[in-house]
Structures are given as C-alpha cells and as structure tokens.
Design an enzyme around this catalytic site. Structure first.
Site, short mmCIF file in Angstrom:
data_model
loop_
_atom_site.label_atom_id
_atom_site.label_comp_id
_atom_site.label_asym_id
_atom_site.label_seq_id
_atom_site.Cartn_x
_atom_site.Cartn_y
_atom_site.Cartn_z
N SER A 74 0.82 -1.22 0.00
CA SER A 74 0.00 0.00 0.00
C SER A 74 0.84 1.26 0.00
O SER A 74 0.36 2.32 -0.40
CB SER A 74 -0.93 0.01 1.21
N GLU A 133 -10.35 6.85 2.59
CA GLU A 133 -9.89 5.47 2.44
C GLU A 133 -10.78 4.51 3.24
O GLU A 133 -10.96 4.67 4.45
CB GLU A 133 -8.45 5.27 2.92
N ASP A 168 -8.87 -4.50 2.94
CA ASP A 168 -7.56 -5.18 2.87
C ASP A 168 -7.33 -6.09 4.06
O ASP A 168 -6.82 -7.22 3.90
CB ASP A 168 -6.48 -4.11 2.80
N HIS A 210 -6.45 -10.09 4.09
CA HIS A 210 -5.28 -10.75 4.69
C HIS A 210 -5.70 -11.90 5.61
O HIS A 210 -5.03 -12.92 5.68
CB HIS A 210 -4.46 -9.74 5.52
N ASP A 234 -5.80 0.29 -4.24
CA ASP A 234 -4.34 0.29 -4.38
C ASP A 234 -3.82 -1.05 -4.92
O ASP A 234 -2.78 -1.13 -5.54
CB ASP A 234 -3.65 0.68 -3.06
N HIS A 235 -4.60 -2.12 -4.68
CA HIS A 235 -4.26 -3.48 -5.12
C HIS A 235 -5.40 -4.38 -4.66
O HIS A 235 -6.27 -3.93 -3.91
CB HIS A 235 -2.94 -3.95 -4.49
MG MG Z 1 -4.48 1.39 3.49
ZN ZN Z 2 -2.53 -5.22 2.80
#
Ligand code: MG
Ligand code: ZN
Length: 350
Positions: free
Chosen positions: A74, A240, A245, A249, A287-288
């Site tokens: 990130s 954000e 995310d 994970h 971001d991904h």
């Molecule tokens: Mg972040």
């Molecule tokens: Zn991450």
C-alpha cells in the site's frame, strides 16, 4: 510528456467546456484498500445485487505493480497514486532514488484548495500517509505523525492517537499543533467551528466494521464535506476504506463484505453530493487486490456468496477505477496507477 498531453487535452477538448469558465473543481479521491473486482462483486451480491458504483459515469482498469515488485504494497501504490512515481514497497512519498515527491494533496493545498483525509485505519497508515509524508519505511509511524502535524491539512479523521500523544520521543504533537482543534467525537467534530480540526477516532487501529466500528465512514465523510464546502474555495478530499484489505489478509469474508458495504454506502453519499454540486470530480479505485478472493458459489435470492482465497497477501491483478463529474472521462482506459496523479494534476493546475 504524458502530463503535457493530458494538459493539452484538458485545455482543448470541447467535451470539457461545461467547466472551462467556472471555478476549479473539487476532487474527491476514494481508495478501497485491497478492493479488487471480486471484493466489489461480493459486496454487490451481498446487497441485493446492487452497488452504488453502478452510478459511475466512467470505468477503467489500473496496473498496480510497484518499482521493485510485481505485487505492490500500500505504500508503493499509495505513492504512485498520490505523487505519480513508482517506488519500492514500504516507501512512502519518495521515488526510486529516495527523492521526496510532492503529492496531489500538497499541490492542491498550495493552489489554495482546502484539504482533508479520512481513513478507517490509523491516519498514519501507508495509504493516507502517502498523501502528506515522505519516509523510507511506512512503519515509522512516529515520524509520519510528526510530518502530518506540519502538513497544514485542514481536516483529518482516523485512528492512531498514540502516535501524537504517547510517543517514543515524549513529544505531544496535539499540544504542538496549536492552530488545530481536536475533536473527541463526531458530534464534537461537527460543532467545532475551525478551519483546522483533527479527529483521532481511536488510540490505536479502529476496530472492524463487523465488530461495531463507529462512527460510520459515511457519517464522517458527510460531516467533512459539509465543513469543506463552508469555505469559498475548492477542496481535495481523500477517503480510504482501509480495512477491506485487512479482511482479505485474514481471509475473513464477513470482515471484507462489511467493510465493502460501508465503503459502498459512502460512495453513494459522495455521488449524491457530487451530482448536486456539479463541480466535483469523484475518482474511486483500489491500491491493489488482497487475498486472491474468488466467488465460487452463492445465490441471489439470499444475497449469499461463497468465497475462496488463494493468498493471505496482495495480488498483482488489475483493479477497477470509477469516476463521476467534470473531467471524469479522463479516467477511462487501462493505465498505470501513476497516471491517476497525472490526470488529477492536470485538472487541478489547468
Ligand atoms: Mg491502506
Ligand atoms: Zn494489505
């Protein structure tokens, strides 16, 4: 070269004439951390087959790799989007030679924009930090907080109070930031009448949405937009959805979907504002992707999805980008994350 080309397009295209003689547009940049297409789809199928992103006027795809790694983190992707350079994983606000680079938030601030950042992580986490700090390691949270204290961002909302008032160096940044007011609740944030307010929502990381996190992202964003529009200036706002995310994970679908739905509700509120305002460019991306999430079964009747993951880390798949408002057609196409900065800069400095 590319930057010049975009500038020329912005100047010349009759497509953009609706805003040529009006004031500079507000920019709302929204990042769903780890929000790949499958995360969006999971939220959508869990929500009666609907996502507010359907209201977008333009859609594109973003290449996310970093300078040194096909799979970005990130920090590198945040820096690419905020400042237009590919850098190493874990590096914030510096290029591949560790030269600090100016972010789109800093450029807009120096152009007279009001600025604000809202995150559902700590405010010093890699993604928000990419918009105001320059550090070789994203984990140097004490230094990032110190840089935030000197950034002149008008409003910032997120966790991580301990990096301001319980620091290794014993400084108390909240005392040092004497031009800021600090809020202790959303109600307090709303009622404080100041052009510089910090609202540190948590001592450390905010908890997950599925664990009952409050206040909601959509309420924090709406309160901040109300403040930003009370000045006779354009504004740059970064939002954000940090924890999509974290659910990825942990391969925790309840966490992913609850964060995704909160982010999506916030998109709906932001679109409501932008459609009414008519001079706000909204850009929404990730971001991904995180988790290699895949929807392998489920049904529409029960808004149910069955999810499998191939990873507990990020993946290198392209991520979608959505846009609405003036200049939003610039964000069509397939391109590198660095070009998001180029396009926003062209809009702001025209
Ligand atoms: Mg972040
Ligand atoms: Zn991450």
């Amino acid at each position: 070269m590319l930057r010049k080309l975009i500038l020329i397009i912005v100047f010349l295209s009759p497509l953009f004439s609706f805003s040529q003689d009006s004031k500079a547009p507000n920019i709302i940049m929204m990042i769903g951390d780890g929000m790949g297409l499958s995360q969006i789809s999971s939220g959508m199928y869990s929500n009666n087959n609907y996502t507010s992103l359907e209201r977008s006027q333009h859609v594109g795809l973003i290449k996310t790799h970093s300078f040194d790694n096909l799979v970005t983190d990130s920090a590198a992707s945040g820096t690419a989007m905020s400042s237009g350079v590919k850098t190493y994983n874990r590096v914030v606000g510096m290029d591949e030679n560790f030269i600090p680079v100016k972010s789109i938030l800093e450029i807009s601030r120096d152009k007279g924009y009001m600025t604000a950042i809202i995150a559902t992580s700590t405010i010093v986490h890699a993604t928000p930090a990419s918009y105001y700090s320059k550090v070789k390691s994203r984990y140097d949270y004490n230094e990032i907080a110190s840089q935030l204290s000197k950034s002149n961002i008008n409003f910032f909302v997120g966790g991580g109070e301990k990096y301001f008032n319980d620091r290794r160096d014993k400084r108390n940044l909240m005392n040092e930031m004497d031009d800021y007011s600090f809020a202790n609740s959303l109600e307090n944030f709303i009622e404080i009448n100041s052009n510089k307010i910090g609202f540190l929502t948590n001592y450390d990381d905010p908890i997950g949405k599925h664990e009952g996190r409050k206040p909601s992202l959509e309420d924090m964003v709406q309160a901040t937009i109300k403040k930003l529009t009370s000045f006779n200036k354009p504004f740059f706002l970064l939002v954000e959805g940090s924890q999509i995310d974290w659910g990825g994970h942990d391969n925790d679908s309840e966490h992913v979907i609850s964060e995704m739905l909160e982010f999506d509700r916030t998109v709906g509120k932001v679109f409501n504002f932008a459609e009414k305002d008519k001079n706000t460019t909204v850009v929404i991306t990730a971001d991904h992707e995180t988790g290699g999430l895949s929807i392998v079964d489920g049904n529409l009747e029960d808004s149910k999805v069955i999810i499998k993951y191939v990873s507990e880390d990020h993946t290198a798949t392209m991520v979608p980008i959505f846009s609405l408002g003036p200049y939003s057609s610039l964000f069509n196409g397939i391109y590198d994350n660095t070009e998001i900065f180029d396009k926003l800069e062209a809009i702001i400095i025209k």
